[in-house]
Write a protein that holds these residues in place. Structure first.
Motif, PDB file in Angstrom:
ATOM      1  N   TYR A   1      31.832   2.354   9.198  1.00 27.22           N
ATOM      2  CA  TYR A   1      32.500   3.337   9.949  1.00 27.22           C
ATOM      3  C   TYR A   1      32.257   3.169  11.639  1.00 27.22           C
ATOM      4  O   TYR A   1      31.125   2.978  12.186  1.00 27.22           O
ATOM      5  N   PRO A   2      33.285   2.902  12.235  1.00 25.02           N
ATOM      6  CA  PRO A   2      32.976   2.541  13.791  1.00 25.02           C
ATOM      7  C   PRO A   2      32.344   3.725  14.465  1.00 25.02           C
ATOM      8  O   PRO A   2      31.387   3.317  15.489  1.00 25.02           O
ATOM      9  N   ASP A   3      32.294   5.016  14.158  1.00 28.92           N
ATOM     10  CA  ASP A   3      31.648   5.961  14.896  1.00 28.92           C
ATOM     11  C   ASP A   3      30.242   6.140  14.414  1.00 28.92           C
ATOM     12  O   ASP A   3      29.431   6.706  15.138  1.00 28.92           O
TER      13      ASP A   3
END
Length: 269
Positions: free
Chosen positions: A178-180
């Motif tokens: 997940y990038p966040d």
């Protein structure tokens, strides 16, 4: 009820004891670690056990067979040619069971006061419930026993107890699909995990769903089960099972043996 015992480790932190025996055979109050765990698993209703073996493998096999498997159906996953680590070891061992039931996976050198039967039953219930849910991630792949004990390496979970990442707080390293999961700290100039996610320490005990074995097809040889879970946690539910009051002891060093003997005397491990 199925159980897998991870007993293939070299036990290097227990030298010189492990110069002549596998870690699983180190005695605690007169009983080898592997016997203590087998008897505990039998007491909660386990009927099939697979033990992975590598270091002094034959000692473990001979001991279990001499005791007629302690009344259980016990098989061995032979890793004498190559130590497969947790992921590779689980992949090989899981196919030795006679059924597709969930598998309680337990490190041989972990003592805890966890209610293993409740962990298994709750994982089974959730597995059935998730399978009936019309969602994208409709498979419960694993449930990991975790606690808030202090360590450097933590698993990261969202508010629904789903795995979203891993972090090493000493190095600020983060792994996640997940990038966040990453959040920049402008004051210190490094990336850290997003504080909305909860940090837990893995206890070395989990329930694994064989339904996700197909995801391991592209993984060969030795690999970490944590790395595998991180690679699929955006597609499959990898759950945590928090225990705020968990008493846990890793019998991994010589000075932990005396602690284990006291633990064994005071708690039903």
């Amino acid at each position: 009820m199925n159980a897998l015992i991870f007993a293939a480790g070299l036990g290097t932190r227990l030298k010189p004891l492990t110069d002549t025996m596998p870690k699983a055979m180190v005695p605690i109050n007169g009983k080898p670690l592997v016997q203590i765990l087998i008897e505990r698993l039998k007491a909660i209703g386990v009927t099939e056990v697979v033990i992975n073996v590598h270091h002094f493998a034959q000692q473990i096999i001979d001991f279990v067979e001499a005791n007629h498997g302690f009344g259980l159906d016990i098989r061995f996953s032979d890793e004498t040619d190559m130590l497969l680590e947790t992921g590779g070891g689980l992949k090989k061992a899981a196919r030795l069971f006679s059924n597709d039931d969930l598998i309680l996976v337990h490190n041989v050198d972990i003592f805890s006061d966890a209610d293993l039967r409740r962990l298994y039953d709750d994982a089974s219930f959730l597995s059935h419930a998730v399978a009936l849910a019309p969602t994208l991630r409709n498979v419960m792949g694993a449930m990991m026993l975790v606690s808030e004990r202090a360590t450097q390496r933590y698993l990261l979970f969202d508010n629904d107890n789903n795995l979203v990442g891993w972090t090493n707080i000493a190095t600020a390293q983060v792994k996640s699909p997940y990038p966040d999961i990453m959040e920049h700290d402008g004051e210190h100039g490094y990336f850290d995990h997003n504080p909305q996610y909860r940090k837990y320490a893995f206890a070395g005990i989990q329930v694994f769903n064989p339904a996700i074995l197909g995801y391991m097809d592209e993984w060969e040889g030795k690999f970490s089960i944590i790395d595998f879970y991180l690679s699929i946690c955006d597609r499959v539910q990898i759950k945590c099972y928090p225990n705020a009051h968990l008493r846990l002891l890793d019998v991994g060093k010589l000075d932990s043996i005396a602690q284990a003997e006291q633990f064994f005397a005071n708690y039903d491990v």
